[in-house]
Write an enzyme that holds these catalytic residues in place. Structure first.
Site, PDB file in Angstrom:
ATOM      1  N   ALA A   1      -0.404   6.944  -6.100  1.00 38.78           N
ATOM      2  CA  ALA A   1      -0.552   6.906  -4.646  1.00 38.78           C
ATOM      3  C   ALA A   1      -1.320   8.119  -4.113  1.00 38.78           C
ATOM      4  O   ALA A   1      -2.075   7.995  -3.152  1.00 38.78           O
ATOM      5  CB  ALA A   1       0.811   6.805  -3.979  1.00 38.78           C
ATOM      6  N   THR A   2      -1.150   9.275  -4.721  1.00 43.99           N
ATOM      7  CA  THR A   2      -1.879  10.453  -4.235  1.00 43.99           C
ATOM      8  C   THR A   2      -3.382  10.198  -4.291  1.00 43.99           C
ATOM      9  O   THR A   2      -4.104  10.462  -3.322  1.00 43.99           O
ATOM     10  CB  THR A   2      -1.510  11.704  -5.068  1.00 43.99           C
ATOM     11  OG1 THR A   2      -0.097  11.915  -4.949  1.00 43.99           O
ATOM     12  CG2 THR A   2      -2.260  12.926  -4.589  1.00 43.99           C
TER      13      THR A   2
ATOM     14  N   ASN B   1       9.686   8.519   2.534  1.00 40.62           N
ATOM     15  CA  ASN B   1      10.324   8.781   1.250  1.00 40.62           C
ATOM     16  C   ASN B   1      11.621   9.586   1.377  1.00 40.62           C
ATOM     17  O   ASN B   1      12.507   9.472   0.552  1.00 40.62           O
ATOM     18  CB  ASN B   1       9.351   9.502   0.319  1.00 40.62           C
ATOM     19  CG  ASN B   1       8.595  10.615   0.995  1.00 40.62           C
ATOM     20  OD1 ASN B   1       7.904  10.383   1.986  1.00 40.62           O
ATOM     21  ND2 ASN B   1       8.741  11.821   0.508  1.00 40.62           N
TER      22      ASN B   1
ATOM     23  N   GLN C   1       6.718   3.708  -0.780  1.00 40.54           N
ATOM     24  CA  GLN C   1       8.167   3.522  -0.854  1.00 40.54           C
ATOM     25  C   GLN C   1       8.604   2.108  -0.495  1.00 40.54           C
ATOM     26  O   GLN C   1       9.769   1.754  -0.710  1.00 40.54           O
ATOM     27  CB  GLN C   1       8.888   4.524   0.061  1.00 40.54           C
ATOM     28  CG  GLN C   1       8.873   5.948  -0.445  1.00 40.54           C
ATOM     29  CD  GLN C   1       9.658   6.147  -1.739  1.00 40.54           C
ATOM     30  OE1 GLN C   1      10.493   5.328  -2.119  1.00 40.54           O
ATOM     31  NE2 GLN C   1       9.380   7.235  -2.426  1.00 40.54           N
TER      32      GLN C   1
ATOM     33  N   SER D   1       2.142   3.086  -5.681  1.00 41.06           N
ATOM     34  CA  SER D   1       2.246   3.779  -6.959  1.00 41.06           C
ATOM     35  C   SER D   1       3.213   3.069  -7.903  1.00 41.06           C
ATOM     36  O   SER D   1       4.291   2.636  -7.477  1.00 41.06           O
ATOM     37  CB  SER D   1       2.747   5.209  -6.702  1.00 41.06           C
ATOM     38  OG  SER D   1       2.796   5.918  -7.917  1.00 41.06           O
TER      39      SER D   1
ATOM     40  N   HIS E   1       5.131   4.138 -10.425  1.00 36.58           N
ATOM     41  CA  HIS E   1       6.395   4.739 -10.874  1.00 36.58           C
ATOM     42  C   HIS E   1       7.476   4.752  -9.800  1.00 36.58           C
ATOM     43  O   HIS E   1       8.592   5.200 -10.042  1.00 36.58           O
ATOM     44  CB  HIS E   1       6.162   6.155 -11.424  1.00 36.58           C
ATOM     45  CG  HIS E   1       5.898   7.214 -10.394  1.00 36.58           C
ATOM     46  ND1 HIS E   1       6.880   8.081  -9.988  1.00 36.58           N
ATOM     47  CD2 HIS E   1       4.784   7.559  -9.712  1.00 36.58           C
ATOM     48  CE1 HIS E   1       6.372   8.935  -9.105  1.00 36.58           C
ATOM     49  NE2 HIS E   1       5.102   8.625  -8.916  1.00 36.58           N
TER      50      HIS E   1
ATOM     51  N   THR F   1     -12.795   4.892 -16.939  1.00 37.07           N
ATOM     52  CA  THR F   1     -12.242   3.870 -17.823  1.00 37.07           C
ATOM     53  C   THR F   1     -10.834   3.507 -17.376  1.00 37.07           C
ATOM     54  O   THR F   1     -10.005   4.386 -17.121  1.00 37.07           O
ATOM     55  CB  THR F   1     -12.220   4.395 -19.275  1.00 37.07           C
ATOM     56  OG1 THR F   1     -13.561   4.674 -19.650  1.00 37.07           O
ATOM     57  CG2 THR F   1     -11.603   3.375 -20.226  1.00 37.07           C
TER      58      THR F   1
ATOM     59  N   CYS G   1       9.695  24.064  -2.403  1.00 36.50           N
ATOM     60  CA  CYS G   1       9.738  25.413  -2.964  1.00 36.50           C
ATOM     61  C   CYS G   1       8.320  25.938  -3.108  1.00 36.50           C
ATOM     62  O   CYS G   1       7.502  25.336  -3.779  1.00 36.50           O
ATOM     63  CB  CYS G   1      10.402  25.406  -4.326  1.00 36.50           C
ATOM     64  SG  CYS G   1      12.104  24.850  -4.263  1.00 36.50           S
TER      65      CYS G   1
HETATM   66  C1  LIG Z   1       5.726   9.293  -4.409  1.00 34.24           C
HETATM   67  C2  LIG Z   1       4.971   9.133  -3.147  1.00 34.24           C
HETATM   68  C3  LIG Z   1       3.601   9.415  -3.070  1.00 34.24           C
HETATM   69  C4  LIG Z   1       2.828   9.969  -4.247  1.00 34.24           C
HETATM   70  O1  LIG Z   1       2.755   9.056  -5.297  1.00 34.24           O
HETATM   71  P1  LIG Z   1       2.185   9.472  -6.726  1.00 34.24           P
HETATM   72  O2  LIG Z   1       1.917   8.188  -7.410  1.00 34.24           O
HETATM   73  O3  LIG Z   1       3.292  10.216  -7.381  1.00 34.24           O
HETATM   74  O4  LIG Z   1       0.964  10.275  -6.529  1.00 34.24           O
HETATM   75  C5  LIG Z   1       2.962   9.204  -1.874  1.00 34.24           C
HETATM   76  N1  LIG Z   1       3.615   8.747  -0.796  1.00 34.24           N
HETATM   77  C6  LIG Z   1       4.929   8.460  -0.823  1.00 34.24           C
HETATM   78  C7  LIG Z   1       5.590   7.938   0.403  1.00 34.24           C
HETATM   79  C8  LIG Z   1       5.654   8.659  -1.985  1.00 34.24           C
HETATM   80  O5  LIG Z   1       6.946   8.380  -2.007  1.00 34.24           O
END
Ligand SMILES: *Cc1c(COP(=O)(O)O)cnc(C)c1O
Length: 378
Positions: free
Chosen positions: A73-74, A153, A181, A201, A203, A239, A325
């Protein structure tokens, strides 16, 4: 070592065993490059990517041709915001977002501001919500893009993206939503939405880390952020991560299959956890709208309890508190601060996020453990 019970699904989810299983052959046996047109190794990989694209399209009611696979997602958010700004600078220079967005959006906007873009950061109300009227009032003749997340999130709060997208379109402005999310937790129909760009994303919904997607309508002018072999219709060179994409596709298939029942089941567990904690600890309250919220998230403020001690003492459950942090110091959550919580209350807030593998026993453990720890500390 005895592992704590996992209540941090919004940070990341485990890969579903069924997802891992379909991924494995693509590391070794079917290892081909999806762009290799001259032999069966390549065509095997290409077929698998096409299948995953269809699976993700089915979950989101989207056109497979409008899916761009990314590293997560980033990257999707960076491509959406920077790509739209670069491609459309001749038409305007103004972006609108919200101060409770994920850092991937906020920091990308800061970066664009350094390059000369003008960015409006809308403040939410105390429940974490913004309105379409607020967005409309911020739109200017030079506004290019509105970016508002579907689900937060930290709090799970859901923004009215349908109404916001309609307002954006009424003024000829593009609309991006960070749906990271929400995917797999709520039904989403891309076809019937006023959304031009959507980030997600793998994961966060039982797929692997390091793979995600940007949905972008064919009509949206988007400057690629990586130059190279013009993969993904020229929108994202590099790729393809075939095993990752296969995993993302399977995760989407499972989400499509399980979403209706899983949503209610997880909401019932979340409600039990929340009611259990609130009823045992009178000094607690829920942060953010409870009406407009993801089914799996509760963010609870433990007034009068030292936040750092609280997190250290909650060693039977894995939770987080959204504070950031830096090398020198810990900052309170920017999301809770934007909702006008005091620093103390923001530090004393804990996010519990549940998921596919959360059990009722884990919820009972968490209620007992939290009540005991908080009573000791207060
Ligand atoms: C986890 C998250 C991201 C970032 O996702 P990645 O795949 O880890 O880069 C962006 N936006 C929200 C709301 C998220 O929860």
């Amino acid at each position: 070592m005895n592992y704590p019970a996992y209540f941090d699904y919004n940070a990341t989810t485990p890969v579903d065993p069924a997802v891992l299983e379909v991924m494995l052959p693509y590391f070794s046996m079917h290892f081909g490059n999806a762009a290799s047109r001259t032999h069966v190794f390549g065509s095997k990989a290409e077929e698998a990517v096409a299948n995953a694209r269809k699976q993700l399209a089915r979950l989101l009611d989207a056109d497979p041709k409008e899916i761009v696979f990314t590293s997560g997602a980033t990257e999707s958010i960076n491509l959406a915001l920077k790509g739209v700004w670069e491609a459309n600078r001749h038409r305007g220079n103004h972006l609108i977002t919200v101060s409770t967005e994920h850092k991937a959006v906020l920091d990308t906007c800061d970066h664009l501001a350094q390059l000369g873009a003008e960015v409006t950061f809308l403040p939410p109300d105390q429940e974490g919500l913004i309105t379409a009227e607020q967005v409309e009032a911020a739109i200017r003749p030079d506004t290019l893009l509105v970016s508002v997340m579907l689900a937060n999130n930290e709090t799970g709060v859901l923004q009215p993206v349908q109404a916001i997208g309609e307002v954006a379109h009424k003024h000829g402005v593009l609309f991006h939503t960070d749906a990271t999310q929400a995917v797999g937790k709520l039904p989403i129909s891309w076809a019937n939405s006023p959304i031009d760009l959507l980030s997600l994303s793998g994961h966060k919904f039982y797929g692997p880390k390091g793979v995600g997607a940007l949905l972008a309508r064919k009509t949206v002018a988007l400057t690629a952020q990586q130059d190279g072999g013009r993969h993904e219709r020229g929108r994202r060179s590099g790729t393809l991560n075939v095993p990752g994409i296969v995993g993302l596709g399977e995760a989407a298939r499972l989400a499509h299959l399980h979403l209706p029942s899983e949503k209610d089941h997880i909401a019932a567990l979340r409600d039990k956890l929340e009611a259990g904690i609130l009823s045992q600890l009178p000094q607690t309250s829920v942060n953010g709208s409870r009406q407009y919220r993801l089914p799996n998230t509760t963010n609870i403020a433990f007034a009068g309890v030292d936040g750092e001690l609280l997190l250290l003492s909650l060693n039977e459950i894995a939770v987080s508190n959204g504070s950031a942090c830096t090398s020198a110091t810990t900052l309170p959550s920017h999301v809770l601060k934007a909702m006008r919580l005091s620093d103390d209350l923001a530090y004393s807030s804990v996010r519990f996020s549940l998921g596919r593998f959360t059990t009722e026993e884990e919820v009972d453990t968490a209620i007992r453990h939290v009540a005991r720890v908080v009573n000791q500390l207060s």
